[in-house]
Enzyme design. Structure first.
Site, mmCIF file in Angstrom:
data_model
loop_
_atom_site.group_PDB
_atom_site.id
_atom_site.type_symbol
_atom_site.label_atom_id
_atom_site.label_comp_id
_atom_site.label_asym_id
_atom_site.label_seq_id
_atom_site.Cartn_x
_atom_site.Cartn_y
_atom_site.Cartn_z
ATOM 1 N N ARG A 103 0.792 -1.100 0.092
ATOM 2 C CA ARG A 103 0.049 0.018 0.042
ATOM 3 C C ARG A 103 0.977 1.427 0.166
ATOM 4 N NH1 ARG A 103 -2.847 0.751 5.919
ATOM 5 N NH2 ARG A 103 -0.988 0.665 7.065
ATOM 6 N N THR A 107 -1.375 7.557 -0.115
ATOM 7 C CA THR A 107 -2.915 7.475 -0.527
ATOM 8 C C THR A 107 -3.589 6.461 -0.179
ATOM 9 O OG1 THR A 107 -2.125 6.271 -2.556
ATOM 10 C CG2 THR A 107 -1.806 8.410 -2.658
ATOM 11 N N ASP A 201 3.210 -3.981 12.561
ATOM 12 C CA ASP A 201 3.185 -4.168 11.245
ATOM 13 C C ASP A 201 3.545 -5.517 11.107
ATOM 14 O OD1 ASP A 201 4.755 -4.547 8.469
ATOM 15 O OD2 ASP A 201 4.338 -2.398 8.272
ATOM 16 N N ASP A 204 6.940 -6.322 8.960
ATOM 17 C CA ASP A 204 8.160 -6.157 10.166
ATOM 18 C C ASP A 204 8.339 -6.875 11.080
ATOM 19 O OD1 ASP A 204 8.571 -3.773 8.433
ATOM 20 O OD2 ASP A 204 8.156 -2.469 9.919
#
Ligand code: URA
Length: 211
Positions: A103, A107, A201, A204
């Site tokens: 992503r 935006t 995340d 991560d």
């Protein structure tokens, strides 16, 4: 579109350890695989089988075998890769295709940066692996892509979802043959579109932070 939250104490326990910020990457990877195997057990309830004849050491009998072509499993890179082993442990004869989506953090739009899938998915049963259903943008694009290639039905296995992302998918995929299988529907998205309470995340935590 159907949504199934797997309600099982072991799923809840493993998810709790995943959420814990102190859980290390090696443990996080292992637990993700275990959790996906448990979710996949529910997600494959409608997997297509056919009657087969076999001989036991004692007699002839009938059982079931997976219909060919076998299901196609599609991890969404990068974080979905951490779910692949847990899925193929349960369905070792599944074929595996890859979809690289990310992503844009400004935006929040999903972009496809890699794809390795059969050109024709007509009639195929597809299982998409993506741990975090946040805004729903990535899954929506992946699902559209797979239907455009002819997929018959799509089951997405996710660890967590935000209600906002589920609502988006529900609105846009209403009437389509899509099932979302989850360990939990969390509270909300934060201002950066992270799931709350979430687990951070997922990419991560699985693989470390890349610049
Ligand atoms: N992707 C993640 O890895 N975590 C979130 O909370 C949202 C999207």
């Amino acid at each position: 579109m159907r949504v199934l939250v797997v309600d099982h104490p072991l799923v809840a326990h493993k998810l709790t350890v995943l959420r814990d910020r102190e859980t290390s990457s090696p443990v996080f990877r292992l637990l993700t695989e275990e959790l996906v195997t448990l979710l996949a057990y529910e997600a494959t309830r409608e997997v297509r089988v056919e009657t087969v004849s076999i001989r036991t050491p004692v007699t002839s009998t009938e059982g079931v075998g997976l219909v060919k072509p076998t299901p196609l499993v599609v991890p969404i890179l990068r974080a979905g890769l951490g779910m692949l082993e847990g899925m193929t442990r349960l369905v070792p004869t599944a074929e595996v295709g890859f979809l690289g989506m990310a992503r844009n953090e400004e935006t929040l739009e999903a972009i496809t940066y890699a794809e390795r899938l059969p050109d024709d998915l007509t009639g195929r049963q597809v299982f998409v692996l993506d741990p975090m259903l946040a805004t729903g943008g990535t899954l929506r694009e992946a699902i559209k892509f797979l239907f455009a290639r002819g997929a018959a039905d799509i089951t997405c296995i996710c660890l967590l979802a935000a209600p906002e992302g589920l609502a988006t998918l529900q609105e846009e995929l209403d009437g389509r043959n899509v099932t979302i299988v989850l360990a939990s529907i969390d509270e909300k998205l934060d201002e950066k579109s992270y799931i709350v309470p979430g687990l951070g995340d997922a990419g991560d935590r699985l693989y470390g932070v890349v610049g």
